[in-house]
Each structure stands twice: as C-alpha cells, then as structure tokens.
Design a protein around this motif. Structure first.
Motif, PDB file in Angstrom:
ATOM      1  N   LYS A 142      62.002  43.640  46.526  1.00  0.00           N
ATOM      2  CA  LYS A 142      60.756  43.798  47.210  1.00  0.00           C
ATOM      3  C   LYS A 142      59.740  44.325  46.317  1.00  0.00           C
ATOM      4  N   ALA A 143      60.067  45.414  45.355  1.00  0.00           N
ATOM      5  CA  ALA A 143      59.215  45.895  44.410  1.00  0.00           C
ATOM      6  C   ALA A 143      58.877  44.677  43.488  1.00  0.00           C
ATOM      7  N   ALA A 144      59.766  43.974  42.795  1.00  0.00           N
ATOM      8  CA  ALA A 144      59.398  42.719  42.170  1.00  0.00           C
ATOM      9  C   ALA A 144      58.239  41.985  42.831  1.00  0.00           C
ATOM     10  N   GLU A 145      58.589  41.738  43.770  1.00  0.00           N
ATOM     11  CA  GLU A 145      57.796  40.764  44.830  1.00  0.00           C
ATOM     12  C   GLU A 145      56.540  41.235  44.857  1.00  0.00           C
ATOM     13  N   ARG A 146      56.110  42.448  44.844  1.00  0.00           N
ATOM     14  CA  ARG A 146      54.944  43.122  44.843  1.00  0.00           C
ATOM     15  C   ARG A 146      54.195  43.006  43.604  1.00  0.00           C
ATOM     16  N   LEU A 147      54.838  43.153  42.535  1.00  0.00           N
ATOM     17  CA  LEU A 147      54.129  43.143  41.245  1.00  0.00           C
ATOM     18  C   LEU A 147      54.160  41.830  40.721  1.00  0.00           C
ATOM     19  N   PHE A 148      54.793  40.846  41.211  1.00  0.00           N
ATOM     20  CA  PHE A 148      54.683  39.502  40.746  1.00  0.00           C
ATOM     21  C   PHE A 148      53.563  38.827  41.485  1.00  0.00           C
ATOM     22  N   THR A 149      53.268  39.309  42.763  1.00  0.00           N
ATOM     23  CA  THR A 149      52.100  38.806  43.621  1.00  0.00           C
ATOM     24  C   THR A 149      50.716  39.258  42.781  1.00  0.00           C
ATOM     25  N   LEU A 150      50.608  40.346  42.315  1.00  0.00           N
ATOM     26  CA  LEU A 150      49.467  40.678  41.449  1.00  0.00           C
ATOM     27  C   LEU A 150      49.663  40.071  40.169  1.00  0.00           C
ATOM     28  N   GLU A 151      50.593  39.831  39.678  1.00  0.00           N
ATOM     29  CA  GLU A 151      50.628  39.002  38.263  1.00  0.00           C
ATOM     30  C   GLU A 151      50.216  37.486  38.643  1.00  0.00           C
ATOM     31  N   ASP A 152      50.753  36.833  39.829  1.00  0.00           N
ATOM     32  CA  ASP A 152      50.037  35.638  40.203  1.00  0.00           C
ATOM     33  C   ASP A 152      48.976  35.645  40.178  1.00  0.00           C
ATOM     34  N   LYS A 153      48.298  36.689  40.853  1.00  0.00           N
ATOM     35  CA  LYS A 153      46.763  36.618  41.453  1.00  0.00           C
ATOM     36  C   LYS A 153      46.064  36.558  40.030  1.00  0.00           C
ATOM     37  N   VAL A 154      46.516  37.452  39.236  1.00  0.00           N
ATOM     38  CA  VAL A 154      45.611  37.518  37.838  1.00  0.00           C
ATOM     39  C   VAL A 154      45.700  35.914  37.046  1.00  0.00           C
ATOM     40  N   THR A 155      47.156  35.214  37.144  1.00  0.00           N
ATOM     41  CA  THR A 155      47.165  34.334  36.642  1.00  0.00           C
ATOM     42  C   THR A 155      46.211  33.023  37.144  1.00  0.00           C
ATOM     43  N   ALA A 156      46.009  33.190  38.608  1.00  0.00           N
ATOM     44  CA  ALA A 156      45.123  32.154  39.062  1.00  0.00           C
ATOM     45  C   ALA A 156      43.604  32.605  38.789  1.00  0.00           C
ATOM     46  N   GLN A 157      43.475  33.709  38.689  1.00  0.00           N
ATOM     47  CA  GLN A 157      42.086  34.184  38.169  1.00  0.00           C
ATOM     48  C   GLN A 157      41.836  33.515  36.653  1.00  0.00           C
ATOM     49  N   GLU A 158      42.694  33.963  35.755  1.00  0.00           N
ATOM     50  CA  GLU A 158      42.635  33.496  34.439  1.00  0.00           C
ATOM     51  C   GLU A 158      42.724  31.835  34.424  1.00  0.00           C
ATOM     52  N   ALA A 159      43.187  31.233  35.303  1.00  0.00           N
ATOM     53  CA  ALA A 159      43.130  29.668  35.480  1.00  0.00           C
ATOM     54  C   ALA A 159      41.556  29.533  35.536  1.00  0.00           C
ATOM     55  N   ASN A 160      41.032  30.125  36.768  1.00  0.00           N
ATOM     56  CA  ASN A 160      39.768  29.875  37.083  1.00  0.00           C
ATOM     57  C   ASN A 160      38.897  30.285  35.846  1.00  0.00           C
ATOM     58  N   SER A 161      39.069  31.154  35.301  1.00  0.00           N
ATOM     59  CA  SER A 161      38.252  31.883  34.066  1.00  0.00           C
ATOM     60  C   SER A 161      37.978  30.731  33.034  1.00  0.00           C
ATOM     61  N   ALA A 162      39.346  30.019  32.814  1.00  0.00           N
ATOM     62  CA  ALA A 162      39.333  29.013  31.764  1.00  0.00           C
ATOM     63  C   ALA A 162      37.990  27.662  31.844  1.00  0.00           C
ATOM     64  N   LYS A 163      37.801  27.775  33.103  1.00  0.00           N
ATOM     65  CA  LYS A 163      36.698  26.604  33.564  1.00  0.00           C
ATOM     66  C   LYS A 163      35.353  27.192  33.577  1.00  0.00           C
ATOM     67  N   LEU A 164      35.362  28.362  33.299  1.00  0.00           N
ATOM     68  CA  LEU A 164      33.844  29.128  33.270  1.00  0.00           C
ATOM     69  C   LEU A 164      33.162  28.810  32.071  1.00  0.00           C
ATOM     70  N   ILE A 165      31.946  28.709  32.115  1.00  0.00           N
ATOM     71  CA  ILE A 165      30.855  28.272  31.184  1.00  0.00           C
ATOM     72  C   ILE A 165      30.603  29.190  30.111  1.00  0.00           C
ATOM     73  N   GLU A 166      30.542  28.919  28.866  1.00  0.00           N
ATOM     74  CA  GLU A 166      30.336  29.923  27.706  1.00  0.00           C
ATOM     75  C   GLU A 166      29.040  29.623  27.168  1.00  0.00           C
ATOM     76  N   ILE A 167      27.803  30.099  27.458  1.00  0.00           N
ATOM     77  CA  ILE A 167      26.496  29.817  26.795  1.00  0.00           C
ATOM     78  C   ILE A 167      25.654  31.006  26.478  1.00  0.00           C
ATOM     79  N   GLN A 168      24.700  30.613  25.698  1.00  0.00           N
ATOM     80  CA  GLN A 168      23.818  31.665  25.264  1.00  0.00           C
ATOM     81  C   GLN A 168      22.403  31.656  25.937  1.00  0.00           C
ATOM     82  N   PHE A 169      21.993  32.552  26.446  1.00  0.00           N
ATOM     83  CA  PHE A 169      20.673  32.612  27.020  1.00  0.00           C
ATOM     84  C   PHE A 169      19.485  33.217  26.098  1.00  0.00           C
TER      85      PHE A 169
END
Length: 580
Positions: free
Chosen positions: A308-335
């Motif tokens: 149960k403890a591992a499940e809670r910790l891995f849920t946070l880890e999966d959430k960050v992994t999903a966020q990083e996957a979305n971040s990889a699609k973000l645009i890097e430009i200079q304004f």
C-alpha cells in the motif's frame, strides 16, 4: 503484484549486496539445521556407545559440529552486516527517488494537499518500505533456496518424515501467511493513514499552542489527538495480535510435525528398519528445518502495508512521469523581452463547486504597468497562480507574444516561462545559505559585479555595506537574520538579476512599516523601469503609478481604467483603495 515487481526494480542497483545477503542467510539456516541434526545424532550415538560399552570415532562428527558452528557464526555475522547495509542502500535509493519526485511534482498537486499531511504520509510510506528487503524479500528468498535442499536430505533418510515436515512447512510458510495477509489487507492502509494524521495534528497543536491557549481550545485539540492515538493504537494492536497468533500457530505446527515424525520413526526403530540413534537425529532435523520458514508469517503480515505504501509512492512517481512526458512536447523559444505582450482571454476557474474566476480578459502590453485590485476572495491569487503556468487553465487562454512569436503560456517549456515571467510572492522564501547563493538562484552564473549592482538597485546598499562578510553573509534558515523588508528587497534583487520581460508582484508593500514600504517601492520603481509589471496591490501610492487598473469582485471583472478615472467614477473603488 505490479507494485511488488516495481519494488524489485528499485533493488536492482544493489542486487549484488542483496544476493550476497541472501546467500549468507541461507547458509546460516542450513548450517543451523545441519548442526542440530548432527548434534542429535552425535549425542545419541555417544549415549548408545556408552550403554553398549563400545568405542566410536567421535573426532569426525565433533569436527563437523565445530565446523558448522563456525560457519553458522561467521555467516550470521556476515549476513547481518551485508543485509543491513543493503537495507540502508535501498532506503537511500527510495528517499532520493521520492525527493526527486516531489521536486518535480506539479504545484497543483502540492497545493491541493496540506503540506503536513503530505510530508507525514510520505515519511511513513518510506519508513514502511524500509522493511521490504530485510523483513519480506529476504525471508522469501531464504525459504525458496533452503527448503528444497532440506527436503532432499530428509527424504534420503525417510520419505514419510520428509512429507510430514513438508506439509508443516507449507502450513507455516504458505497457508498461514496467506490467511493473515487476506485478513490484514483490508485495513493495511489505515495504520499509515492514522499515523500521518496523528503526526499532523500533533504538529499543528505544537505550532498553534499560543492560539489554542488564547481561545481556550487546548483541551478540545488534545482530545482530538487522543482520539486519533486510540485509533492508531487499535490498528497496532490488531497487527501485533495477528503476529502473536501466527507465532502461536506456527509453534503448534512445529510441535505437531515433530510429534508426527517421532510417531513415524518409532515403529521403524522397533522393527530394526532404522537405527535407534536416527530417531533423535531426524526429530531434531524436523525441528530445525522450520527455521527456514518461521519468518514468513511476519513477512506476509508486513507485505500489505508495504505494498500500500509502495502504491501511494508509485502513484506520485507515475504522475510526475506523465508530467515529464507532456513537458517533452512543450515549446522552447526566445521572446523579445522588450516587446512581449501578455493576453488573457475569457479565463474561468473553479475549485470543485466554488467559482474563483469568470470570463476574465485583459492585455498587458510591453513596458505597461497594470494593477489588480479586489477584496479577499475575488480571484486575485488564483489569477497569479495561473500566470505561473503551473496551474492548468480550465477555460480560456493565456498567450505570450512578440513581433515574431505568439504561443499559449501552457504550451511553453518551464525554462521559457521562467525567462519571460517572474513571480514575486508576498512571502518570499530565503534559503539557509549565503547572500550570494540566494541571489544566484535567480541567475546561477551571475558575477560579483552583477550581484552588487542588483543589491544597489534593490535599495539594499545601506544594509549590505554594514555586513562584515558581504556576499558571504549567511542569511539563516528561512531568512531569520533579515527583516521582512530586507527579504522583499532580496527578492527584488533576484528579479533584477533575472531581468524578466514581465514581473508579477503580489502585495509587494503589504505588512511593511512606512519607511520600509517607501524603500521597497523605490526598488520596485527601479525594476518597473524596464519591464512589464502586473501587481496585486491596494496601495494608493503604487496604484497612482499604474497605466491600468483591473478591478475584480467575486471572480468577475467589474471595471478597468486608470486609478484617477476609477476613483472619480466609483465610490466602492475609493473605499477599497483608501487606507485610514
């Protein structure tokens, strides 16, 4: 099962130490079983030889016994040393991974949790995983390795005794743990949850002791803590009761198995099919063989809590992994920082059923100064949180544009957002380090000359010149050695070093005395000279210098215009921005 496999994956960097610990633990068990069995045969043989008045070779069995005793002692010492070291290595791996996960966690997820709840829950969960290798994985591996070896040797003497022993081992190592695991699995999360709640309430009680005393609410708060403590102790009692029951049942099974082995062997000895001294040897062999599985019930009692403890910790880890996957699609430009425009179009936001913002639209042009005013709860802070780009826009859009680019704020990478927009919060955190280290958080490669210039522009020169250690002055945990006004000006110095296109200020002069307020305002004016500024404020002196005022009430845009125009047209605005 998935969480169990993921825990095994965490063990991979230290698998050599863990396998060595498993080998030594198995060797200890086998040496102990062999020592007890051979000792039983040796003592019985010596007694039989004495009764019969004959001589026997006692050097070989005595040497074997001494060898096994040395092996057992050495392997036990080595096993404790290696397995505990492997446990600490695994624990450090888990803690580092969780800190890395928390540091990457979206601010929405952090903001929607009470910090004390989150920290205490994570601490309990990480502490629970401390038991994974030593209390769960190691006993399982030792049983898998040692039981087949023990059964082969026992079956070589008598298959029926081996069968009786194997049935007992199955009962203790499989059936009993399975029953206990099924019983405790339903409430496995409650112990960790109650422990986290109890820590959080105790922390709140100690932190708010003054307020509790003022309002005579201490007894009620202590009563609440006592109630949580009772619930937590009840969970501990249930688990310890289950462990005690398993120990008692295990002992009963061991005794019955040994009795069954004796009943099986006695007729064979009586008929002469087996030597009488083998009765003692096999009886003790059966007794010792259960050492290979005696820790399994406890392992299966701990397993639900760990999973149960591992499940809670891995849920946070999966959430960050999903966020990083979305971040990889973000645009890097200079304004172009001198020509960047911020436009909000029909922004709406809800907290569950509460509406915080409704169809908010306005534009912050390059080099423009805009203020947001409104009563508490009008949506000002929500608007600032959305501008960080870390909170998702539920409706509408926030766009950044210059002469060559026009992109949605949430489509930009965090590096691009940070280079364009700087948020100067009302409560600015000062890290426990030197002044130069705190300034370099804004610009890691800042030179000494750049830092001194920022200090001077932020109106910190009089204070800085009085410091003996200059830039090497330590500011203390949370900036304890600096005043609130100095903390604000250090934040302004950081903003000057970063040199953003857009600076967002949250009540920059709130809570300051008149002298500090004037100094901070002078520093803000310096920052405002070459940046677009969006500020939350009700300070008339600061509002008078704004190009445009956005007036919010209950999440809706009431009016916008200059401070002078709004003051002449709306008496409610005058009441809102006038201080007595």
């Amino acid at each position: 099962m998935t969480n169990f496999i993921r825990l095994l994956t965490l063990c991979r960097p230290h698998y050599k130490a863990m396998l060595l610990g498993t080998f030594l633990a198995t060797l200890t068990v086998l040496a102990n079983v062999g020592l007890l069995a051979i000792s039983g045969w040796f003592l019985a043989s010596m007694a039989a030889a004495g009764i019969a008045g004959v001589h026997m070779n006692y050097f070989t069995p005595a040497g074997t016994i001494r060898f096994l005793a040395i092996v057992r002692t050495a392997s036990r010492y080595g096993e404790r040393l290696v397995t505990h070291n492997a446990t600490f290595l695994l624990l450090s791996e888990i803690r580092v991974n969780m800190f890395a996960t928390l540091s990457k966690l979206n601010n929405v997820d952090l903001a929607m949790s009470r910090s004390a709840d989150l920290v205490n829950r994570l601490q309990n969960d990480v502490d629970a995983l401390d038991k994974f290798y030593l209390n769960i994985l190691l006993p399982m591996l030792v049983a898998l390795l040692s039981v087949p070896i023990i059964m082969v040797f026992m079956a070589a003497y008598n298959a029926n005794v081996a069968l009786i022993c194997f049935i007992g081992i199955l009962l203790i190592g499989v059936v009993l743990p399975a029953l206990l695991s099924a019983k405790l699995n339903k409430n496995s999360h409650k112990e960790t949850q109650l422990s986290a709640q109890l820590r959080s309430e105790l922390s709140d009680t100690l932190t708010g002791l003054r307020e509790l005393s003022i309002y005579q609410a201490r007894a009620g708060q202590i009563s609440k803590c006592n109630e949580l403590n009772e619930q937590y102790n009840q969970q501990l009692f249930s688990r310890h009761k289950a462990l005690a029951n398993s120990d008692g049942l295990s002992l009963l099974v061991v005794q019955l198995a040994m009795l069954g082995a004796i009943v099986t062997i006695v007729p064979l000895v009586y008929s002469g099919a087996m030597v009488n001294v083998e009765l003692a040897m096999l009886s003790l062999f059966v007794l010792a063989s259960f050492e290979s599985v005696l820790l399994l019930p406890n392992a299966f009692i701990e397993l639900p809590n760990v999973l149960k403890a591992a499940e809670r910790l891995f849920t946070l880890e999966d959430k960050v992994t999903a966020q990083e996957a979305n971040s990889a699609k973000l645009i890097e430009i200079q304004f172009d920082k001198n020509n960047t425009t911020l436009a909000l179009n029909n922004i709406a936001y809800k907290y569950q059923e509460h509406t915080a913002l409704t169809n908010i639209s306005f534009t912050l042009k390059a080099q423009q100064k805009v203020a947001i005013v409104g009563r508490s709860g009008s949506g000002k802070s929500t608007l600032v949180n959305l501008l960080t780009g870390l909170w998702p826009v539920q409706q509408g859009s926030i766009r950044l544009s210059d002469e060559n680019n026009a992109e949605d704020l949430h489509a930009l990478s965090s590096n691009t957002r940070a280079s364009v927009i700087n948020i100067l919060a009302q409560q600015h955190h000062i890290f426990d380090g030197t002044l130069s280290e705190n300034l370099r958080y804004a610009k890691p490669n800042a030179t000494k000359e750049e830092m001194l210039e920022a200090i001077n522009l932020a109106q910190l020169a009089p204070w800085f010149n009085a410091l003996q250690d200059g830039l090497k002055t330590r500011l203390g945990t949370g900036g304890r050695s600096v005043s609130q006004g100095q903390s604000r000006r250090i934040a302004i110095a950081q903003a000057l070093l970063q040199n953003p296109a857009i600076l967002v200020l949250d009540e920059p002069t709130e809570g300051l005395d008149n002298q500090s307020k004037q100094t901070v305002m002078n520093a803000i004016m310096q920052v405002m000279s070459n940046a677009s500024v969006l500020t939350i404020t009700h300070d008339p002196a600061l509002l008078a210098q704004m190009d445009n005022i956005i007036w919010l009430e209950n999440g809706s845009l009431v009016a916008q215009g200059t401070h002078k125009a709004l003051s002449e047209k709306y008496t409610d605005y005058v009441a809102l921005t006038t201080r007595f």
